[in-house]
Each structure stands twice: as C-alpha cells, then as structure tokens.
Design a protein around this motif. Structure first.
Motif, mmCIF file in Angstrom:
data_model
loop_
_atom_site.group_PDB
_atom_site.id
_atom_site.type_symbol
_atom_site.label_atom_id
_atom_site.label_comp_id
_atom_site.label_asym_id
_atom_site.label_seq_id
_atom_site.Cartn_x
_atom_site.Cartn_y
_atom_site.Cartn_z
ATOM 1 N N CYS A 183 2.529 -15.256 -33.359
ATOM 2 C CA CYS A 183 1.414 -14.836 -32.758
ATOM 3 C C CYS A 183 0.108 -13.710 -32.593
ATOM 4 C CB CYS A 183 2.433 -13.347 -32.720
ATOM 5 S SG CYS A 183 2.332 -12.072 -31.024
ATOM 6 N N TRP A 207 1.716 -3.773 -37.892
ATOM 7 C CA TRP A 207 1.756 -4.451 -38.739
ATOM 8 C C TRP A 207 0.730 -3.769 -40.324
ATOM 9 C CZ3 TRP A 207 5.863 -6.350 -40.859
ATOM 10 C CH2 TRP A 207 6.559 -6.976 -38.847
ATOM 11 N N TYR A 219 6.355 -13.303 -20.764
ATOM 12 C CA TYR A 219 4.625 -13.731 -20.813
ATOM 13 C C TYR A 219 4.986 -14.711 -19.148
ATOM 14 C CZ TYR A 219 4.508 -13.701 -25.559
ATOM 15 O OH TYR A 219 4.957 -14.479 -27.205
ATOM 16 N N ASP A 254 5.765 -26.002 -29.962
ATOM 17 C CA ASP A 254 6.898 -25.184 -29.331
ATOM 18 C C ASP A 254 8.052 -25.271 -30.285
ATOM 19 O OD1 ASP A 254 9.789 -24.296 -28.577
ATOM 20 O OD2 ASP A 254 8.929 -24.647 -25.834
ATOM 21 N N PHE A 255 8.671 -24.484 -31.458
ATOM 22 C CA PHE A 255 9.191 -24.753 -32.913
ATOM 23 C C PHE A 255 11.043 -25.183 -32.135
ATOM 24 C CE2 PHE A 255 9.134 -19.269 -33.174
ATOM 25 C CZ PHE A 255 10.338 -19.358 -31.918
ATOM 26 N N GLY A 303 5.760 -18.497 -34.947
ATOM 27 C CA GLY A 303 6.058 -17.398 -33.926
ATOM 28 C C GLY A 303 5.508 -15.933 -34.872
ATOM 29 N N ASP A 325 2.175 -20.866 -33.027
ATOM 30 C CA ASP A 325 2.159 -20.079 -31.427
ATOM 31 C C ASP A 325 2.607 -21.400 -30.085
ATOM 32 O OD1 ASP A 325 3.756 -18.156 -29.107
ATOM 33 O OD2 ASP A 325 3.454 -16.987 -32.035
ATOM 34 N N ASP A 365 15.279 -12.022 -31.983
ATOM 35 C CA ASP A 365 14.750 -12.766 -30.698
ATOM 36 C C ASP A 365 15.743 -13.407 -29.407
ATOM 37 O OD1 ASP A 365 12.766 -11.030 -29.912
ATOM 38 O OD2 ASP A 365 11.661 -13.319 -30.708
ATOM 39 N N ALA A 383 8.946 -14.083 -39.030
ATOM 40 C CA ALA A 383 9.005 -12.640 -38.769
ATOM 41 C C ALA A 383 8.858 -11.613 -37.036
ATOM 42 C CB ALA A 383 7.336 -12.012 -39.252
ATOM 43 N N ARG A 384 10.290 -11.538 -36.632
ATOM 44 C CA ARG A 384 10.883 -11.127 -35.590
ATOM 45 C C ARG A 384 11.019 -12.312 -34.963
ATOM 46 N NH1 ARG A 384 7.584 -5.858 -34.603
ATOM 47 N NH2 ARG A 384 5.694 -6.665 -35.044
HETATM 48 N N1 SAM Z 1 5.638 -12.823 -35.358
HETATM 49 C C1 SAM Z 1 5.244 -12.317 -34.899
HETATM 50 C C2 SAM Z 1 5.345 -10.497 -35.297
HETATM 51 O O1 SAM Z 1 5.637 -9.974 -35.821
HETATM 52 O O2 SAM Z 1 4.682 -9.184 -34.491
HETATM 53 C C3 SAM Z 1 5.560 -12.184 -33.517
HETATM 54 C C4 SAM Z 1 7.096 -11.463 -32.799
HETATM 55 S S1 SAM Z 1 7.353 -11.859 -31.508
HETATM 56 C C5 SAM Z 1 8.718 -11.094 -30.992
HETATM 57 C C6 SAM Z 1 7.802 -13.553 -31.115
HETATM 58 C C7 SAM Z 1 6.910 -14.930 -31.251
HETATM 59 O O3 SAM Z 1 7.626 -15.839 -31.896
HETATM 60 C C8 SAM Z 1 6.076 -14.677 -30.301
HETATM 61 O O4 SAM Z 1 4.528 -13.968 -31.072
HETATM 62 C C9 SAM Z 1 6.198 -15.648 -29.034
HETATM 63 O O5 SAM Z 1 5.203 -16.677 -28.780
HETATM 64 C C10 SAM Z 1 6.972 -16.616 -30.234
HETATM 65 N N2 SAM Z 1 7.420 -18.105 -30.026
HETATM 66 C C11 SAM Z 1 8.476 -17.831 -29.028
HETATM 67 N N3 SAM Z 1 9.103 -18.741 -28.578
HETATM 68 C C12 SAM Z 1 8.629 -19.575 -28.780
HETATM 69 C C13 SAM Z 1 8.631 -20.980 -29.243
HETATM 70 N N4 SAM Z 1 9.506 -21.768 -28.979
HETATM 71 N N5 SAM Z 1 7.788 -21.558 -30.128
HETATM 72 C C14 SAM Z 1 6.969 -20.851 -30.651
HETATM 73 N N6 SAM Z 1 6.735 -20.128 -31.157
HETATM 74 C C15 SAM Z 1 7.592 -19.434 -29.552
#
Ligand code: SAM
Length: 346
Positions: free
Chosen positions: A190, A165, A148, A237-238, A188, A211, A257, A252-253
């Motif tokens: 999104c 999706w 980002y 922030d998870f 997450g 998120d 990461d 999901a996904r």
């Molecule tokens: N779940 C969604 C999908 O499959 O379309 C998005 C997947 S994307 C690869 C990873 C998501 O995790 C993003 O929306 C990102 O902003 C979120 N994310 C990354 N680090 C995070 C954190 N520390 N806390 C919360 N969300 C986080």
C-alpha cells in the motif's frame, strides 16, 4: 448478583448505546478543523471565535466544543468573558493533521466510509457478506474494485490505513529480529508506512512494495520520497501474477481481508516463491483463543464482515494456515499494541 453489579448495568448500557455518538463528535471536530485551529492559535479560544474562524454556527460549535471537553479531547478555562478552549495532549498528538503521529486520515476514513457500511450491519450479519451494494451501489464481486470504486476513495483508503503505522509500525517490525532478511517484499504494501519502518530499523534491508498498479502509482507520487532508494515498487496482482523470490515476505493486514481458501492460495504461492530458509511475517490483530477478546479485535472482525471477505483470527488459526502452506518454526509475538506479528520459515 450484588446490588453494586446491578448499579453498573445501566452505565454500561448507556455507554454502549452512545458509542457512535462519541465517535461522530470526534470525527466532526476533526473534520471541521477544531484541533488544527487550536494548535495554531497563540492561546485558548472562545467558542464564538472558533465558530467564526471555522465558518460554523455559534450554537452548534459551542455544543461540539463542550462535548469534546467531556470526552477529554479539549480542555476548558472559565474566565470572566466566558469559556476558553484548548487542545489536550491526546488531541495535539493524534487529532491534528500536522502531527507526525496524526490519525486524522484514519478517522476521516471511518467517518466517511466505514460509518456508512456499518449502517447495514444487520444486513451484513443476515447475508454473511460485505455491504457495498447497499451502502454505495457498487458490486462487491471484486473486493478491491469495490473498495477502490473511485480514485478519491482509493487515496482516502491509503491515507487512512497508513496512519496507524506511525503508532504501531515500529513494534511489529521489531517484534522479531529480521536483520538476516535483506531482500524483503511487502505484499499489499500500500502506501509504504511499514516499508519505511523496516528500512529505518534494518539498515541492510531493501523493501519492495508489491501492490495493484494504481496503488503503486499513488504510493510513488504521494507517499514514498523518490530519493528513498531502498524502497522499490512492483506492480502486480498477488493472486494472478508471479511473486518474485525474496528472503522475507511481509503480509500486513492482508490475510484478514480474505476467506481461508484465498489465504491458503496466497500463502502456498509465497511458499513456492520463497528462498529456502526464507520467512513470511504476518502482521495482524490477534483474537484470544478462548473468544474473550480483545474487544478491539472483535470489533475489527465485525468490520471485516461489513467491509471485506475475511475476518480477524486467533494465533492458532494463522498457524494452521501457515503450516498447511508448508511454513514451519512458527512464532507468535504479541506486541501489547493493536497489531501483533507472526513469523513462519520455509
Ligand atoms: N499492508 C498495508 C497496511 O497494512 O497498511 C495495506 C493493507 S490493505 C488492508 C490491503 C492491501 O492489499 C491494499 O494495499 C491493496 O491494494 C492490496 N491488494 C489487494 N488485493 C491485491 C492483489 N490481488 N494483489 C496485490 N495487492 C493487493
């Protein structure tokens, strides 16, 4: 080795060699608006008319259109006045911006961002890490800080990821009967494409998209209509902030990461937050246990190398992570589409 097999080798070689040329032709026709114009036009159009309407050279456009015909992204009709082009079913469904199943934003993310990272694939293999510094001149210390790196990049990412999706969302949400879980957190989550699928399939459910704050802001402003009361938001922030109690957590996904230690940290935290009997649903593309494929998943795993910190995994690798975090009764469902589902229970 039979001579028939010998004959196939050059064909395979050229097909692989030209793979990125094919991608770029599709991306370029999308970006220039070829498929959108042909959808809106009353009938097939000549190359000169398309070039004029889209403001391109006549010679470049003719070659682009012919290549799209070869790729079956366009159809062509030869008339006495010359060639006339029209969309195929595939391009009408997936390559036009206005289609409900449009993959336009996903393709643009590939073309404008992922393609640039892949320029440094050799370096990624040598270094064993993503290539943000080389590709974009930004530090990759904070993965999502790099992804980002501007508001514009974040929005492109959100649109790009959400697109899939409309094709695969229903299958992963329906892979298990989730009707017993009413309070659901999509960690997450999104832009909320999966959250929308979830509330539409399970009428008693509410889904909270958890998120990072700036992602939640854009999800609210651009993706989830305010009248949708069954989708709520949680900025956090998870890894650092508390995760509230819920019946089901969707990831999901997310795990793809991250390296195993980060996955373990997150899963253990979710296990602690979960109600007894609660669940965690992993939505990921799964590698075969015997390393034979699927090729799409193997390609995505390479993409995780150039773009993230994780990798795609096999069902047994995910089961191992879930078990180590305390989850049990782990079930794996292959959907036959790109993304699969794994359910674990506390
Ligand atoms: N779940 C969604 C999908 O499959 O379309 C998005 C997947 S994307 C690869 C990873 C998501 O995790 C993003 O929306 C990102 O902003 C979120 N994310 C990354 N680090 C995070 C954190 N520390 N806390 C919360 N969300 C986080």
């Amino acid at each position: 080795m039979s001579s028939t097999q010998d004959l196939d080798y050059p064909q395979i070689l050229f097909q692989y060699n030209n793979g990125f040329l094919v991608s770029k032709i599709m991306f370029t026709a999308c970006e220039l608006g070829v498929f959108d114009l042909l959808l809106e036009s009353e009938g097939p159009l000549s190359s000169d008319a398309i070039a004029e309407r889209l403001g391109t050279s006549a010679s470049g456009m003719e070659r682009l259109l012919d290549a799209c015909v070869g790729l079956k992204l366009l159809g062509v009709e030869m008339k006495s006045e010359g060639a006339f082009y029209r969309n195929t079913e595939l391009s009408n469904l997936y390559l036009t911006k206005s289609s409900p199943k449009s993959q336009y934003h996903n393709l643009m993310y590939y073309s404008k961002t992922i393609y640039l990272c892949w320029h440094y694939l050799t370096d990624a293999v040598r270094d064993g890490k993503n290539q943000y510094e080389r590709a974009f001149g930004v530090s990759s210390k904070d993965l999502f800080g790099a992804l980002y790196r501007s508001e514009e990049e974040m929005i492109k990412f959100m649109y790009g990821l959400n697109a899939i999706w409309s094709i695969c969302g229903r299958d992963v949400i329906a892979a298990f009967d989730l009707s017993a879980f009413t309070v659901i957190y999509d960690l997450g989550g999104c832009a909320g494409g999966l959250a929308q699928e979830c509330i539409s399939l399970y009428p008693n459910s509410t889904v909270t998209i958890y998120d990072l704050p700036k992602v939640v802001q854009v999800a609210k402003e651009r993706f989830v209509p305010p009248e949708e009361r069954r989708i709520t938001f949680h900025e956090g922030d998870f890894f650092k902030d508390p995760i509230p109690e819920a019946d089901l957590y969707i990831l999901a996904r997310i795990l793809h990461d991250w390296a195993d230690d980060k996955c373990m940290q997150l899963l253990a935290k979710i296990h602690k937050a979960s109600k007894p009997g609660g669940g965690v649903l992993l939505v990921e593309t799964l590698l075969n246990e015997d390393k034979t494929g699927p090729i799409e998943t193997q390609l995505y795993s390479m993409n995780m190398l150039v773009q993230a910190e994780g990798k795609e995994r096999t069902p047994s690798q995910y089961s191992k992570l879930l078990t180590a975090a305390g989850f049990r009764e782990i079930q794996v469902k292959k959907t036959g589409k790109l993304y699969d589902a794994i359910l674990g229970r506390k």
